[in-house]
Design a protein around this motif. Structure first.
Motif, short mmCIF file in Angstrom:
data_model
loop_
_atom_site.label_atom_id
_atom_site.label_comp_id
_atom_site.label_asym_id
_atom_site.label_seq_id
_atom_site.Cartn_x
_atom_site.Cartn_y
_atom_site.Cartn_z
N LEU A 153 2.94 2.06 -8.95
CA LEU A 153 1.99 1.61 -9.97
C LEU A 153 1.15 2.78 -10.48
CD1 LEU A 153 0.36 -0.55 -11.55
CD2 LEU A 153 -1.02 -0.87 -9.48
N ILE A 154 0.68 3.61 -9.56
CA ILE A 154 -0.15 4.76 -9.93
C ILE A 154 0.64 5.75 -10.78
CG2 ILE A 154 -1.32 6.79 -8.98
CD1 ILE A 154 -2.14 5.01 -6.61
N GLY A 174 -0.81 7.01 -2.30
CA GLY A 174 -1.21 6.84 -3.68
C GLY A 174 -1.91 8.06 -4.24
N ILE A 175 -2.71 8.75 -3.41
CA ILE A 175 -3.44 9.93 -3.87
C ILE A 175 -2.47 11.03 -4.30
CG2 ILE A 175 -4.97 11.80 -3.12
CD1 ILE A 175 -6.40 9.78 -1.38
N TRP A 176 -1.46 11.27 -3.48
CA TRP A 176 -0.50 12.34 -3.77
C TRP A 176 0.38 11.99 -4.97
CZ3 TRP A 176 -2.39 16.22 -1.46
CH2 TRP A 176 -3.06 16.06 -0.24
N VAL A 207 -8.93 -6.37 0.01
CA VAL A 207 -8.35 -7.07 1.16
C VAL A 207 -7.37 -6.17 1.89
CG1 VAL A 207 -7.05 -9.10 1.90
CG2 VAL A 207 -8.63 -9.28 -0.02
N ASN A 208 -6.56 -5.40 1.13
CA ASN A 208 -5.61 -4.46 1.73
C ASN A 208 -6.31 -3.52 2.70
OD1 ASN A 208 -3.59 -5.52 0.17
ND2 ASN A 208 -3.19 -3.67 -1.01
N LEU A 258 0.81 -1.22 0.00
CA LEU A 258 0.00 0.00 0.00
C LEU A 258 0.84 1.27 0.00
CD1 LEU A 258 -2.94 1.06 0.18
CD2 LEU A 258 -2.67 1.05 2.66
N TYR A 259 1.91 1.29 0.80
CA TYR A 259 2.67 2.52 0.99
C TYR A 259 3.90 2.64 0.09
CZ TYR A 259 -0.21 3.67 5.01
OH TYR A 259 -1.27 4.01 5.79
#
Length: 304
Positions: free
Chosen positions: A45-46, A161-163, A264-265, A38-39
């Protein structure tokens, strides 16, 4: 046949995670892997996906239409969930997962099989739109069981991911060149993120027992994901958009894929019944296998 064969690696890595957790149960901490994914890897990827192709009308319109379809249905489901489920946490899982498809790990390779490599920019940007939905709406529904609305939105802002998405859009719009070697590293990180997601799903899957699957929740989620969402998407694309048949078909395909492993994450991160979420994804994935052929026939009809 090519589409089915390209899906096989997806299930291979899920099986790998399943076996790993079964064999090395105590040595594998699934929450640690979730945090790493996630972090660290998902921001890569994004960024990679949003800088892969120049911004044009179809590139911008496709994710906007995708999100519009999702958000309209979310509005309907918000009221429907209160009628179907009595428990608030079950409502949260229903709202957080039912509209989130596996647009990356499955959608991108499936798009290559059906439409060729020219589909990658479109499947990538739709995947980013899907991730935006997860990081904003799914995170809120998963987090609201532990936090107030204010705290839930603060937790959303902590998701990197947003930033990274905003940074990638700025780089793309400004036409800032990316060094070839750096781009190779980004690509490696992006594909690592996809594989890691599948391993996480397999790890959680190893703890699922058939008798403990929340069948009512899982089937309700699958009904929305595999019946309502594709039909509503086809209706919107046919009568309210001017996308060409090629891009329209890609968009419809991405609405048909099964539930996202990323669910799931988030469920694990906010302790919102991750095993129930995993079970729902399992049921959705099995249903998708049986629906894959008719789905492909529908998609080919739209291409024509």
């Amino acid at each position: 046949m090519d589409a089915i064969l390209l899906v096989l690696p997806v299930y291979f890595f899920i099986l790998l995670g399943f076996i790993a957790k079964r064999v090395f149960d105590e040595e594998i901490n699934e929450r640690t892997i979730v945090i790493i994914s996630l972090y660290f890897f998902q921001p890569i990827l994004i960024f990679w996906g949003l800088t892969k192709s120049p911004i044009d009308y179809a590139f911008i319109a496709t994710p906007i239409i995708y999100l519009t379809i999702i958000l309209i249905l979310l509005f309907v489901l918000f009221f429907l969930s209160k009628l179907i489920f009595k428990e608030r946490k079950t409502q949260s899982i229903y709202l957080a997962t039912a509209l989130v498809g596996n647009t990356g790990n499955l959608g991108i390779p499936l798009g290559i099989a059906l439409f060729g490599v020219a589909s990658v920019p479109y499947t990538s940007i739709i995947n980013i739109a899907n991730i935006f939905f997860i990081y904003i709406f799914s995170v809120y529904f998963f987090a609201r069981e532990q936090f107030s609305i204010k705290q839930a939105f603060r937790s959303i802002l902590k998701i990197p991911g947003i930033w990274f998405a905003f940074l990638a859009l700025f780089v793309n719009y400004s036409e800032i060149g990316i060094n070839k070697n750096l781009y190779t590293a980004l690509e490696m990180g992006a594909y690592t993120s996809m594989v890691l997601q599948l391993l996480i799903f397999g790890i959680y899957l190893s703890k699922i027992k058939v008798r403990t699957i929340p069948w009512f929740l899982s089937l309700q989620v699958s009904f929305i994901k595999h019946i309502c969402l594709p039909l509503f998407g086809i209706f919107i694309v046919m009568y309210f958009t001017d996308l060409n048949p090629y891009v329209s078909s890609i968009l419809i395909m991405e609405l048909m894929v099964p539930l996202a492993v990323n669910n799931v994450n988030m469920a694990a991160l906010y302790n919102c019944r991750p095993y129930d979420v995993t079970a729902s994804i399992l049921v959705s994935s099995i249903i998708f296998v049986f629906l894959l052929y008719p789905y492909i026939q529908i998609i080919e009809y739209f291409i024509k």
